[in-house]
Every structure is written in structure tokens, then in C-alpha cells.
Scaffold this motif. Structure first.
Motif, PDB file in Angstrom:
ATOM      1  N   SER A 103       0.894  -1.171   0.054  1.00  0.00           N
ATOM      2  CA  SER A 103       0.141  -0.259   0.030  1.00  0.00           C
ATOM      3  C   SER A 103       0.980   1.245  -0.043  1.00  0.00           C
ATOM      4  O   SER A 103       1.791   1.447   0.843  1.00  0.00           O
ATOM      5  CB  SER A 103      -0.819   0.100   1.224  1.00  0.00           C
ATOM      6  N   PRO A 104       0.331   2.211  -0.764  1.00  0.00           N
ATOM      7  CA  PRO A 104       1.420   3.475  -0.800  1.00  0.00           C
ATOM      8  C   PRO A 104       1.150   4.539   0.190  1.00  0.00           C
ATOM      9  O   PRO A 104       1.674   5.474   0.613  1.00  0.00           O
ATOM     10  CB  PRO A 104       0.988   3.996  -2.308  1.00  0.00           C
ATOM     11  N   LEU A 105       0.024   4.215   1.231  1.00  0.00           N
ATOM     12  CA  LEU A 105      -0.409   4.993   2.165  1.00  0.00           C
ATOM     13  C   LEU A 105       0.660   5.104   3.272  1.00  0.00           C
ATOM     14  O   LEU A 105       1.415   4.096   3.680  1.00  0.00           O
ATOM     15  CB  LEU A 105      -1.532   4.599   2.734  1.00  0.00           C
ATOM     16  N   LYS A 106       1.001   6.180   3.860  1.00  0.00           N
ATOM     17  CA  LYS A 106       1.666   6.500   5.066  1.00  0.00           C
ATOM     18  C   LYS A 106       0.697   6.972   6.227  1.00  0.00           C
ATOM     19  O   LYS A 106       0.174   8.129   6.441  1.00  0.00           O
ATOM     20  CB  LYS A 106       2.452   7.678   4.621  1.00  0.00           C
ATOM     21  N   PRO A 107       0.377   6.074   6.891  1.00  0.00           N
ATOM     22  CA  PRO A 107      -0.531   6.324   8.083  1.00  0.00           C
ATOM     23  C   PRO A 107       0.161   7.431   8.945  1.00  0.00           C
ATOM     24  O   PRO A 107       1.406   7.419   9.192  1.00  0.00           O
ATOM     25  CB  PRO A 107      -0.662   5.147   8.866  1.00  0.00           C
ATOM     26  N   GLY A 108      -0.666   8.433   9.327  1.00  0.00           N
ATOM     27  CA  GLY A 108      -0.299   9.329  10.190  1.00  0.00           C
ATOM     28  C   GLY A 108       0.235  10.715   9.276  1.00  0.00           C
ATOM     29  O   GLY A 108       0.063  11.703   9.900  1.00  0.00           O
ATOM     30  N   GLU A 109       0.221  10.420   7.902  1.00  0.00           N
ATOM     31  CA  GLU A 109       0.367  11.299   7.056  1.00  0.00           C
ATOM     32  C   GLU A 109      -0.633  11.493   6.144  1.00  0.00           C
ATOM     33  O   GLU A 109      -1.190  12.515   5.793  1.00  0.00           O
ATOM     34  CB  GLU A 109       1.804  11.216   6.336  1.00  0.00           C
ATOM     35  N   ASP A 110      -1.053  10.712   5.429  1.00  0.00           N
ATOM     36  CA  ASP A 110      -2.190  10.473   4.508  1.00  0.00           C
ATOM     37  C   ASP A 110      -3.356  10.412   5.063  1.00  0.00           C
ATOM     38  O   ASP A 110      -4.478  10.941   4.233  1.00  0.00           O
ATOM     39  CB  ASP A 110      -1.902   9.345   3.333  1.00  0.00           C
ATOM     40  N   PHE A 111      -3.349   9.900   6.399  1.00  0.00           N
ATOM     41  CA  PHE A 111      -4.743  10.315   7.035  1.00  0.00           C
ATOM     42  C   PHE A 111      -4.335  10.238   8.510  1.00  0.00           C
ATOM     43  O   PHE A 111      -3.355   9.814   9.047  1.00  0.00           O
ATOM     44  CB  PHE A 111      -5.529   8.778   6.565  1.00  0.00           C
ATOM     45  N   ALA A 112      -5.298  10.606   9.220  1.00  0.00           N
ATOM     46  CA  ALA A 112      -5.090  10.648  10.540  1.00  0.00           C
ATOM     47  C   ALA A 112      -5.335   9.422  11.412  1.00  0.00           C
ATOM     48  O   ALA A 112      -6.028   8.630  11.322  1.00  0.00           O
ATOM     49  CB  ALA A 112      -6.362  11.809  11.322  1.00  0.00           C
ATOM     50  N   VAL A 113      -4.316   9.372  12.646  1.00  0.00           N
ATOM     51  CA  VAL A 113      -4.355   8.263  13.259  1.00  0.00           C
ATOM     52  C   VAL A 113      -4.238   8.789  14.737  1.00  0.00           C
ATOM     53  O   VAL A 113      -3.369   9.412  15.128  1.00  0.00           O
ATOM     54  CB  VAL A 113      -3.089   7.220  13.047  1.00  0.00           C
ATOM     55  N   THR A 114      -4.956   8.151  15.685  1.00  0.00           N
ATOM     56  CA  THR A 114      -5.034   8.117  16.935  1.00  0.00           C
ATOM     57  C   THR A 114      -4.077   7.129  17.245  1.00  0.00           C
ATOM     58  O   THR A 114      -4.414   5.819  17.354  1.00  0.00           O
ATOM     59  CB  THR A 114      -6.394   8.040  17.904  1.00  0.00           C
ATOM     60  N   ASP A 115      -3.061   7.229  17.559  1.00  0.00           N
ATOM     61  CA  ASP A 115      -1.831   6.180  17.872  1.00  0.00           C
ATOM     62  C   ASP A 115      -1.812   5.365  19.271  1.00  0.00           C
ATOM     63  O   ASP A 115      -1.603   6.209  20.262  1.00  0.00           O
ATOM     64  CB  ASP A 115      -0.385   6.721  17.539  1.00  0.00           C
ATOM     65  N   LEU A 116      -2.136   4.265  19.335  1.00  0.00           N
ATOM     66  CA  LEU A 116      -2.287   3.418  20.354  1.00  0.00           C
ATOM     67  C   LEU A 116      -1.377   2.273  20.248  1.00  0.00           C
ATOM     68  O   LEU A 116      -1.764   1.181  19.695  1.00  0.00           O
ATOM     69  CB  LEU A 116      -3.718   3.067  20.697  1.00  0.00           C
TER      70      LEU A 116
END
Length: 315
Positions: free
Chosen positions: A50-63
Motif C-alpha cells: 500500500s502506498p499510504l503513509k499512516p499518520g501522514e496520508d490520514f489521521a491516526v490516534t496512535d495506540l
């Protein structure tokens, strides 16, 4: 804003979350937040290209997940502990008005309980987290919708819990939900519990003594309710347009027909909670986790239904 809990970190939840977000428009992606582990999402993104960058391309509440990223497809109580934290964080965000609806990825009940969180699944957990005595499970698809009077209990317990009041309350909940999504006068039918609704007492009297009075109670409130109707014909009639919603008396009575006609597209909706929640209607699929094989259509349907609920609340 829609909040997605990524599900069990070692199941297909992270994969279908990434795939679903990858199909979104920029506008929808900006209105989506994932509650999960950034490290795990990045790990799975690499595994499935997947080309997506979690936390950059979409918001993440990181747990973060203890010991993560964990081996894919292997039951782990650390994953169960993480699942609870994902869901708890999403519930609190929904209660605070930070997200309009929660979309839950698949969880493993064994892992959840191994981690010390003793729930029968999402619905019971969400009821507990929001301080409710319970909630109703509604399965929605294009041509068949089913709400359950009971779900994750034994068949004996489901029968013991059957009462006119429970039937009435289930009809009420389904009626209110369908009105909210735009069906002004829902037609609701209640399935019989026994074969042929007991055949005049030959196969049990629960249908006449418990279910029929509940239907009448709902009709007295002005709800277009019918039944009990023999389950062996009712689902076919509802699928062909005779009814907008079927009340099932126990888990498999409702799940089997839905999974037969809409296995990849049915959406699980929690009804009767102070927050909105939809979910995929499948499990963690440990056998294919991390292999890029998971079908994300169910997740797309759950997200679309969530946005429909948010729109309905605004109106």
C-alpha cells in the motif's frame, strides 16, 4: 469525522482499513480517523504494497501494541488488549463529539477475553463502555435487513429471554432506526421461534404466548408490525420486498440468511446506544492476514452506512 478502529492487529482489520482508505476521495479521507497502532499499520502497508503513509496520508490516534508489530495470523492476548484500547478511545471520542460514528474492524473474541476483557463481542463491549444495559444488533444489506432479539447466547438462553416486552422493544428499536435513515413507515415482520410458529401448539407455544403479544404491543403504538411469521418463508418474502425489516429471535436465525445473500456487503449496526457504530460483518480471517488477499468491500459498506447515519442525525 468517521472513526475507524483497525480491529485485531494480527487479523485482516489493518489491511481492509488501508485498502478502504486508499479508495477514498481526498475530502472523505480528510474526514476519517483511524484508532489503532501506527507501527502496525505501516508494517501491514509494506506487506500489502500500500502506498499510504499512516499518520501522514490520514489521521491516526496512535495506540501502540505491546511487542508489536506482532506476527500476523496468530492469536495473541496482546492483540486483544490493544483491541480494547482502540475501541475505548473511539468511544470516548464519539462521546465527546470528535467523531460522528465509529466503524469497527473485526476482532477476535478469544484474544479479547484472554486479555481480561470479558465481553461476548463488540455490541456488549460498546454497551458497557457507554453505560447502557444493552443494545440491539442490526444487519443491513441492500435487500434484507435483520434485527436480533438476542445474539451471542446459547439457544436455550435465547428462548428463555424471549418475552412480549423484549419483542416489542426490538421492534421499537428497529422502527426508530429505519425512520432515521429515511424509511417513513417501516414494515416490520417478526420471525416465528418454532417450526411453523408452533403449528397451533404442536411444536411449542412460545409464538402465541410470547411473540404474538409483543407484536400486538408494538402495533398498539402505531408501528406497522406483523407476526410471528414462519421463518422458513419470511426471509424470502422480506428479500423480495414484502418487509423492510425482520426481527430474528436468535443469532443464527438472522445471520444465516444475511450471510447467504450479502456475505461481502452486509453491515453490522449497533442500535440503541448513545453513539453510532457500524461494523464489517466478518471475522479476523487469520488464515489470510497480511497476505493482501482480504476483500475490503464490507469495510467500504460499513463506512458508507456510517456516513449515512451521520447525515441522518444532522437532519
Amino acid at each position: 469525522m468517521i472513526g475507524i478502529t483497525m480491529g485485531d492487529p494480527v487479523g485482516v482489520g489493518p489491511e481492509i482499513t488501508l485498502k478502504a482508505i486508499g479508495t477514498m476521495s481526498a475530502e472523505d479521507r480528510a474526514q476519517t480517523r483511524v484508532f489503532g497502532c501506527t507501527e502496525t499499520l505501516c508494517h501491514v502497508a509494506r506487506m500489502i504494497d500500500s502506498p499510504l503513509k499512516p499518520g501522514e496520508d490520514f489521521a491516526v490516534t496512535d495506540l501502540p501494541v505491546e511487542g508489536g508489530p506482532l506476527p500476523m495470523g496468530k492469536l495473541d492476548k496482546r492483540a486483544g488488549a490493544a483491541v480494547f484500547r482502540f475501541i475505548q478511545a473511539a468511544v470516548r471520542a464519539a462521546e465527546a463529539g470528535q467523531i460522528g460514528c465509529i466503524v469497527t474492524g473485526p476482532i477476535n473474541k478469544e484474544a479479547l477475553n484472554a486479555a481480561g476483557h470479558h465481553y461476548d463481542g463488540h455490541t456488549g463491549m460498546l454497551a458497557s463502555l457507554t453505560g447502557q444495559k444493552g443494545a440491539f444488533m442490526l444487519l443491513a444489506s441492500e435487500r434484507l435487513n435483520v434485527i436480533h432479539a438476542s445474539t451471542h447466547v446459547s439457544l436455550n438462553t435465547a428462548i428463555e429471554r424471549t418475552s412480549p416486552e423484549r419483542i416489542r422493544d426490538t421492534i421499537r428499536a428497529g422502527h426508530a432506526h429505519l425512520r432515521r435513515i429515511g424509511i417513513e413507515a417501516p414494515r416490520i415482520a417478526v420471525a416465528g421461534l418454532n417450526p411453523h410458529c408452533g403449528e397451533g401448539g404442536l411444536f411449542g407455544d412460545e409464538d402465541t404466548s410470547l411473540i404474538a403479544p409483543g407484536v400486538e404491543m408494538a402495533r398498539d403504538e402505531g408501528i406497522d408490525a406483523h407476526g410471528p411469521i414462519s421463518a422458513d418463508t419470511l426471509f424470502h418474502r422480506a428479500y423480495n420486498g414484502a418487509f423492510d425489516l425482520v426481527v430474528a429471535n436468535y443469532h443464527d436465525q438472522g445471520h444465516i440468511p444475511i450471510k447467504l445473500v450479502a456475505f461481502d456487503t452486509a453491515v453490522n449496526v449497533s442500535v440503541g446506544l448513545p453513539i453510532d457504530r457500524t461494523s464489517v460483518d466478518h471475522g479476523t480471517a487469520f488464515d489470510i492476514a497480511g497476505k493482501g488477499l482480504a476483500d475490503h468491500r464490507n469495510m467500504l459498506e460499513a463506512i458508507a452506512y456510517a456516513r449515512r447515519l451521520v447525515a441522518g442525525r444532522k437532519t
